[in-house]
Motif scaffolding. Structure first.
Motif, PDB file in Angstrom:
ATOM      1  N   PHE A 131       0.870  -1.187   0.000  1.00 30.59           N
ATOM      2  CA  PHE A 131       0.000   0.000   0.000  1.00 30.59           C
ATOM      3  C   PHE A 131       0.899   1.227   0.000  1.00 30.59           C
ATOM      4  N   VAL A 132       0.901   1.978  -1.086  1.00 29.78           N
ATOM      5  CA  VAL A 132       1.859   3.074  -1.243  1.00 29.78           C
ATOM      6  C   VAL A 132       1.210   4.454  -1.359  1.00 29.78           C
ATOM      7  N   LYS A 133      -0.069   4.566  -1.087  1.00 32.61           N
ATOM      8  CA  LYS A 133      -0.732   5.861  -1.197  1.00 32.61           C
ATOM      9  C   LYS A 133      -0.298   6.778  -0.058  1.00 32.61           C
ATOM     10  N   PHE A 145      -4.064   2.871   5.215  1.00 31.42           N
ATOM     11  CA  PHE A 145      -3.113   3.935   5.549  1.00 31.42           C
ATOM     12  C   PHE A 145      -2.816   3.929   7.048  1.00 31.42           C
ATOM     13  N   MET A 146      -3.843   3.789   7.848  1.00 28.79           N
ATOM     14  CA  MET A 146      -3.679   3.784   9.306  1.00 28.79           C
ATOM     15  C   MET A 146      -2.850   2.578   9.744  1.00 28.79           C
ATOM     16  N   LEU A 147      -3.147   1.406   9.222  1.00 26.70           N
ATOM     17  CA  LEU A 147      -2.396   0.209   9.593  1.00 26.70           C
ATOM     18  C   LEU A 147      -0.928   0.314   9.205  1.00 26.70           C
ATOM     19  N   LYS A 148      -0.666   0.840   8.021  1.00 23.70           N
ATOM     20  CA  LYS A 148       0.714   0.924   7.558  1.00 23.70           C
ATOM     21  C   LYS A 148       1.522   1.973   8.313  1.00 23.70           C
ATOM     22  N   ASN A 149       0.892   3.082   8.673  1.00 21.50           N
ATOM     23  CA  ASN A 149       1.625   4.209   9.237  1.00 21.50           C
ATOM     24  C   ASN A 149       1.448   4.393  10.738  1.00 21.50           C
ATOM     25  N   MET A 150       0.756   3.508  11.393  1.00 27.03           N
ATOM     26  CA  MET A 150       0.453   3.676  12.812  1.00 27.03           C
ATOM     27  C   MET A 150       1.707   3.860  13.663  1.00 27.03           C
ATOM     28  N   SER A 151       2.749   3.153  13.361  1.00 27.43           N
ATOM     29  CA  SER A 151       3.944   3.232  14.203  1.00 27.43           C
ATOM     30  C   SER A 151       4.647   4.573  14.103  1.00 27.43           C
ATOM     31  N   THR A 152       4.393   5.333  13.049  1.00 27.95           N
ATOM     32  CA  THR A 152       5.079   6.611  12.873  1.00 27.95           C
ATOM     33  C   THR A 152       4.184   7.825  13.109  1.00 27.95           C
ATOM     34  N   LEU A 153       2.887   7.614  13.224  1.00 33.56           N
ATOM     35  CA  LEU A 153       1.976   8.741  13.406  1.00 33.56           C
ATOM     36  C   LEU A 153       2.077   9.315  14.815  1.00 33.56           C
ATOM     37  N   ARG A 154       2.223  10.622  14.911  1.00 34.43           N
ATOM     38  CA  ARG A 154       2.245  11.302  16.211  1.00 34.43           C
ATOM     39  C   ARG A 154       0.868  11.878  16.535  1.00 34.43           C
ATOM     40  N   THR A 155       0.155  12.279  15.499  1.00 34.55           N
ATOM     41  CA  THR A 155      -1.210  12.786  15.648  1.00 34.55           C
ATOM     42  C   THR A 155      -2.084  12.127  14.592  1.00 34.55           C
TER      43      THR A 155
END
Length: 73
Positions: free
Chosen positions: A11-13, A27-37
């Motif tokens: 998933f690259v969007k 998007f949430m699953l892929k980026n959860m570890s880096t999201l601050r907000t």
């Protein structure tokens, strides 16, 4: 009945390219570890709760204890 396999790595969007609810989940699953907000595109109660739970899960045992004590008052 069939199976659908999801490879999150594929998933690259970007946030700007997310179009529908399914994209938001990926998007949430892929980026959860880096999201601050929580990204502004995910303003629904479901995503807010998911983000809260993930943030809680990242806490250390001591931080969770402190959070739980503060939440009860």
């Amino acid at each position: 009945m069939g199976f659908i396999y999801l490879e999150i790595i594929n998933f690259v969007k970007s946030e700007a390219e997310v179009e529908d609810e399914l994209d938001k989940v990926f998007f949430m699953l892929k980026n959860m570890s880096t999201l601050r907000t929580l990204p502004r595109i995910m303003n629904s109660a479901v995503f807010q709760r998911f983000f809260q739970l993930a943030s809680y899960a990242k806490l250390t045992k001591e931080e969770r204890t402190m959070y739980d004590i503060r939440s009860k008052t």
